[in-house]
Each structure stands twice: as structure tokens, then as C-alpha cells.
Design an enzyme around this catalytic site. Structure first.
Site, PDB file in Angstrom:
ATOM      1  N   LYS A 147       2.491   4.578   1.221  1.00 22.45           N
ATOM      2  CA  LYS A 147       2.870   5.198   2.503  1.00 22.45           C
ATOM      3  C   LYS A 147       2.783   6.701   2.302  1.00 22.45           C
ATOM      4  O   LYS A 147       3.584   7.295   1.593  1.00 22.45           O
ATOM      5  CB  LYS A 147       4.293   4.792   2.899  1.00 22.45           C
ATOM      6  N   GLU A 204       0.831  -1.206   0.000  1.00 21.08           N
ATOM      7  CA  GLU A 204       0.000   0.000   0.000  1.00 21.08           C
ATOM      8  C   GLU A 204       0.861   1.250   0.000  1.00 21.08           C
ATOM      9  O   GLU A 204       2.020   1.223   0.433  1.00 21.08           O
ATOM     10  CB  GLU A 204      -0.893   0.021   1.245  1.00 21.08           C
ATOM     11  N   PHE A 244      -6.872   2.254   5.819  1.00 20.08           N
ATOM     12  CA  PHE A 244      -6.217   1.007   5.427  1.00 20.08           C
ATOM     13  C   PHE A 244      -6.544  -0.152   6.348  1.00 20.08           C
ATOM     14  O   PHE A 244      -6.058  -1.260   6.140  1.00 20.08           O
ATOM     15  CB  PHE A 244      -4.696   1.190   5.350  1.00 20.08           C
ATOM     16  N   ARG A 303       6.276  -2.471  16.923  1.00 18.27           N
ATOM     17  CA  ARG A 303       6.865  -2.443  15.590  1.00 18.27           C
ATOM     18  C   ARG A 303       7.327  -3.855  15.228  1.00 18.27           C
ATOM     19  O   ARG A 303       8.516  -4.160  15.246  1.00 18.27           O
ATOM     20  CB  ARG A 303       8.044  -1.472  15.547  1.00 18.27           C
ATOM     21  N   ARG A 351      -2.299   9.550  16.253  1.00 20.08           N
ATOM     22  CA  ARG A 351      -1.451   8.408  16.609  1.00 20.08           C
ATOM     23  C   ARG A 351      -1.159   8.344  18.100  1.00 20.08           C
ATOM     24  O   ARG A 351      -1.049   7.257  18.685  1.00 20.08           O
ATOM     25  CB  ARG A 351      -0.144   8.535  15.816  1.00 20.08           C
ATOM     26  N   ARG A 390      -1.417  10.049  11.071  1.00 26.10           N
ATOM     27  CA  ARG A 390      -2.195   8.863  11.410  1.00 26.10           C
ATOM     28  C   ARG A 390      -3.470   9.281  12.142  1.00 26.10           C
ATOM     29  O   ARG A 390      -3.438  10.134  13.039  1.00 26.10           O
ATOM     30  CB  ARG A 390      -1.344   7.966  12.307  1.00 26.10           C
ATOM     31  N   LYS A 396       7.614  -0.663   6.398  1.00 27.67           N
ATOM     32  CA  LYS A 396       7.544   0.515   5.539  1.00 27.67           C
ATOM     33  C   LYS A 396       8.832   0.638   4.737  1.00 27.67           C
ATOM     34  O   LYS A 396       9.928   0.474   5.265  1.00 27.67           O
ATOM     35  CB  LYS A 396       7.291   1.775   6.370  1.00 27.67           C
TER      36      LYS A 396
END
Length: 510
Positions: free
Chosen positions: A212, A210, A297, A373, A232, A217, A379
Site C-alpha cells: 500500500k 500487495e 495493480f 468499499r 481517483r 491513485r 487495507k
């Protein structure tokens, strides 16, 4: 429990780099805390207060020349009550009343306790990954699986509430914590990928690739006509994004929790400067000069059904159904599922060609793992970028004389200690940015040596770099190569900064 017990545990945590030792010290303290003391103790050890900002700054604290108490006698409950009183003191004469309350609190504190309170109230106890250490400690103190604690934290968004639940009710109470529409969930994060080919090789064919975006966010909750939006960092910004609220209110559903990004676009559909997007957050609807376009997303909840534990493929199917039709199709994040290597490369080229940062490669079988993460999301950007903590700045010379210029950069310690310095840079700074640093940094200074300022670890800056190299010059044994400033990230805190491990992953040759 006395405040002195918390101070001693905090000192023990600060004295070791061992994550296990930190967690053990905190777990021991939590076991001794009373049920009504656990929330405050947990918050303090993570560098926060239950009351949030209490309206006390460095200037006020420096005016408190109070002799310390000889023996510790302050109880945790007494301190928490005093902080509640400070937070609730507003209106005419509030500054004087706050100073009086602080004077009483500090007069009852020992020298060590005074130093602890100053650091707590000014944000200097914030240690980034310490949040994760406190979660591990909570699991140990309650004798429950760490995964159960982390999941409850993901869903509640509150560390003190999670610790209280774990210690009071164990696994059954933790399992009872569910996603609640209207209460934000901690977002799932992506790890940096070294390249598109490497990410595809790591995750296999069952992936989606997808765009970035260079945006902010957002997490959007809808319950009937009520729509709320968080960033975020779980800061609510509903009042500043009426166009996002209207779009989500128009969707064909009763309840939903959507995850995505939003950004300002120009007339050609290309992203405007990141600052244009961030300027919208915190404004009122009437002050908005630019429109934000949301791109979703992920879908975590739909019409009574929680989707967090469903594989990403199923969540994307549900999202596609919700956003079906010409009216809402533009709200989906562009991307391709199960692409060939050539199709994945095309997605990356398309993202870069339209001015975006790169792509995110996601494993279709992955559940939603908030706040971590992991490798399930990676990413990929053509230029390496890191979010680092600004630890200090040096006075410039020549054309930059009189301005705070060369900034010191720190990576987050994955074991919960202070950020670790990994480099300096003065590259990429405009005159406007230099002026902003010079005006802003002094208020955040913890020390003011002749060469500049040392800062409390609060500001996060995004830098581009060519990689990393081993170096004895900095405490982490690493140094950034050709780092240059891209922008400051007001949407992120030191707890969101990249870790020393992320810098280490950029070493030449792996």
C-alpha cells in the site's frame, strides 16, 4: 417540472436520516420528471450541476440583494439553461454579465428556491453518500435492479447519464453500457482492515497481499498512441504526467486500461513527501521538478477484451503478461499471491521498511466492483488512519493566537446526510500548515462565529488515531482517540471521506 418540486424533494431528503425514505423521495421526483429534465434533476439532488463550476462564488452571491418571487414559476429547463449561460460567460466584462444573469434568475425564484440555488452554486448541497442514495432512487424509479444501475454508473462515470439511461431504456439500455477506452471507470476502493491476521482470516488463503503506497491513485487508458490519465476522482491529469504517458505508450499492446498508484521517489527508492507527488497534478510538463513512478495493480481491459468481470487472479495474470520483461517489470505493484501467514507478514515488513503505508489484502476471486468499499479489498496499516471532512476550525491561543488551529472533524453519513462530527484535533500541525489553514479557511466559511469558522464540507484531511470510543459529546455518539493530522488530501472530495461506520469499526473491543 418546476424548480420548486426539486426544492421540496431536497428538503424532504434533508429532513430524514432514513436512507430508504431519502431514496423514496428522490424516486418519486424522478418518475415525474420529463426525459429532458432527468439529467439536471439528478445532478442537483446529488449536489452538482451539469455545467460543473459556473464561475460564481460567495462574494458574487452575497451582492445579490434580490427580492424573491411571490409564487414558484421557474421551470427546471429554465434554470439549467441559465446555468449553461453562466458557465459559458467568459472574457472581458464576464463578471458583470454573470451578475446580470444571476440577478434575472434570482428575481424569478422564491425565497426557498433562492436558498437552494445558493447552496447548489456554492457546493453546500454536496452530501457525500447522497450519490449512492440517488442510484438507489434511480433503480426504484425505473423499476430495475440496483446492481444494474450501479454497474452502468461504474462504467459511464456519470450519474445523470446513468439515470437517463435507466429511466428511458430499463435493463437492456443499462446492460448496453460498456467499458469504453478513453472514458474513466470509477475506481474500486478498499475497506480498512483491523490487522493483517484479521484480513487473512476474513478472506482466506486465496488472496494476494500487495504494498500500500503513500501515493496518488491513477487510472491510465491507452488507445493506440493516445494515452490519458485520470485521478481517483476522475480528474484528468494527462498533461501533468508525461513520464507516465511515455511508459504506458511503450507497453506491448494496442488498447489497455490500467489501475494503479503513482508517487515520487528519492534517489534511494523511498517515497518522497506526499505533497511532492500531489504537486505534479495540475502542472504542465515543463514545470515538473520531480519524476513520478507508476505502479500498476489491476488491468481492466486489454486489446479489445474487457476484464472487469474476470476474477482478480485472471486480471493479475493478464497484467503480469503485459508487464513481462525487464523493461516493464518495475511497473508492477510488489506483492505475493497465496502467501503463507509468514510470507504475508514479510510483505508488510518490506512495505513498511521501504517507507510505504502498509499492505492491501485482496480476494483473488473478486470481480472489479467500482466505487464501493467492500470486504474483497482490505487495507492494513500499523496505525489507524481515516480520511475525514473538516467542518470548522477554532482560533488558537498562546503561540497559536491569531491562527485557525483546532479543526472539527466529520465522518461521512452512510445514509447521505451532512457529515457527522466525531472529534477535534490541533495535533500534528506545523507552523506552515497553520498559516495555510488561516489563509484558506475563510474563503470556505459558511458561518463565522466568534470562536472561529464553520466550513462548507469540501476539505478532506487524513488523520492518524489510536482508535475510537463511545461518547455523547458528538452527534454520532463516537469520539476519536488521540487524533493527529497527517496531511490534507487534495486528491479526495467529501464523497471519498470515510463513513461513520468506519469510525465505529475502530471501537475498542470491536
Amino acid at each position: 417540472m418546476l424548480l420548486a418540486d426539486v426544492v421540496a424533494a431536497s428538503a424532504e431528503v434533508a429532513a430524514t436520516r432514513s436512507r430508504t425514505a431519502k431514496a423514496a423521495a428522490i424516486a418519486g421526483l424522478l418518475r415525474r420528471a420529463g426525459d429532458d429534465e432527468v439529467p439536471a434533476v439528478t445532478a442537483w439532488l446529488a449536489g452538482d450541476t451539469l455545467q460543473g463550476r459556473v464561475g460564481v462564488g460567495w462574494r458574487t452571491l452575497t451582492r445579490l440583494a434580490t427580492d424573491p418571487a411571490g409564487e414558484p414559476r421557474l421551470a427546471v429547463g429554465d434554470v439549467d439553461s441559465a446555468l449553461t449561460g453562466l458557465a459559458g460567460t467568459t472574457g472581458t466584462g464576464s463578471a458583470a454579465r454573470r451578475e446580470a444573469l444571476l440577478g434575472e434568475l434570482f428575481a424569478a425564484a422564491t425565497a426557498d428556491e433562492q436558498r437552494f440555488l445558493v447552496r447548489l452554486l456554492t457546493g453546500e448541497l454536496r452530501q457525500g453518500a447522497l450519490e449512492g442514495v440517488v442510484l438507489d432512487a434511480t433503480a426504484a424509479a425505473a423499476d430495475v435492479p440496483a446492481a444494474a444501475v450501479r454497474r452502468a454508473f461504474m462504467l459511464s462515470g456519470s450519474l445523470p447519464a446513468t439515470a437517463t439511461t435507466a429511466l428511458a431504456g430499463g435493463v437492456p439500455a443499462l446492460a448496453a453500457v460498456r467499458l469504453r477506452v478513453g472514458r474513466p471507470v470509477r475506481p474500486m476502493l478498499a475497506s480498512p482492515g483491523s490487522s493483517l491476521d484479521a484480513a487473512l482470516a476474513d478472506l482466506g488463503a486465496e488472496v494476494t497481499v500487495e504494498h500500500k503506497l503513500d501515493g496518488a491513485r491513477i487510472q491510465v487508458h491507452r488507445d493506440g498512441d493516445a494515452v490519458r490519465v485520470w485521478t481517483r476522482t476522475l480528474r484528468e491529469v494527462t498533461h501533468g504526467v508525461p513520464e507516465v504517458v511515455a511508459l504506458v505508450r511503450s507497453l506491448p499492446c494496442r488498447t489497455a486500461v490500467l489501475d494503479g498508484e503513482t508517487l515520487a521517489l528519492d534517489d534511494d527508492g523511498r517515497p518522497r513527501a506526499f505533497q511532492d507527488t500531489m504537486s505534479r497534478f495540475g502542472t504542465t510538463a515543463g514545470d515538473a521538478d520531480v519524476l513520478l513512478s507508476p505502479f500498476f495493480f489491476d488491468l481492466l481491459h486489454l486489446d479489445g477484451a474487457d476484464l472487469l468481470d474476470e476474477p482478480l487472479a485472471a486480471r493479475l495474470d493478464a497484467l503480469a503478461g503485459l508487464l513481462a520483461g525487464e523493461q516493464h517489470a518495475a511497473l508492477r505493484m510488489p506483492g505475493v499471491r497465496r502467501p503463507t501467514p509468514e510470507q504475508a507478514a514479510d510483505v508488510l515488513d518490506e512495505a513498511l521498511g521501504t517507507g510505504h503505508e502498509g499492505v492491501v489484502v485482496k480476494a483473488l476471486g473478486s470481480a472489479y466492483a467500482a466505487g464501493r468499499r467492500g470486504r474483497a479489498w482490505q487495507k492494513v496499516k500499523p496505525v489507524h488512519t481515516l480520511d475525514l471532512v473538516v467542518l470548522g476550525a477554532e482560533w488558537g491561543y498562546g503561540r497559536r493566537a491569531g491562527k485557525l488551529s483546532n479543526i472539527h472533524l466529520g465522518a461521512r453519513d452512510p445514509d447521505g446526510g451532512e457529515p457527522v462530527m466525531v472529534g477535534k484535533t490541533f495535533k500534528g500541525m506545523t507552523d506552515e500548515l497553520l498559516d495555510w489553514q488561516t489563509a484558506t479557511f475563510p474563503a470556505l466559511a459558511r458561518e463565522r462565529p466568534e470562536w472561529g469558522v464553520q466550513l462548507r464540507p469540501e476539505l478532506v484531511v487524513e488523520v492518524a488515531l489510536d482508535g475510537a470510543q463511545r461518547s455523547p459529546r458528538y452527534p454520532g455518539g463516537l469520539a476519536l482517540r488521540f487524533a493527529r493530522v497527517l496531511r490534507y488530501r487534495p486528491d479526495r472530495t467529501a464523497a471519498d471521506a470515510d463513513t461513520l461506520d468506519a469510525v465505529r469499526a475502530l471501537l475498542a473491543g470491536g
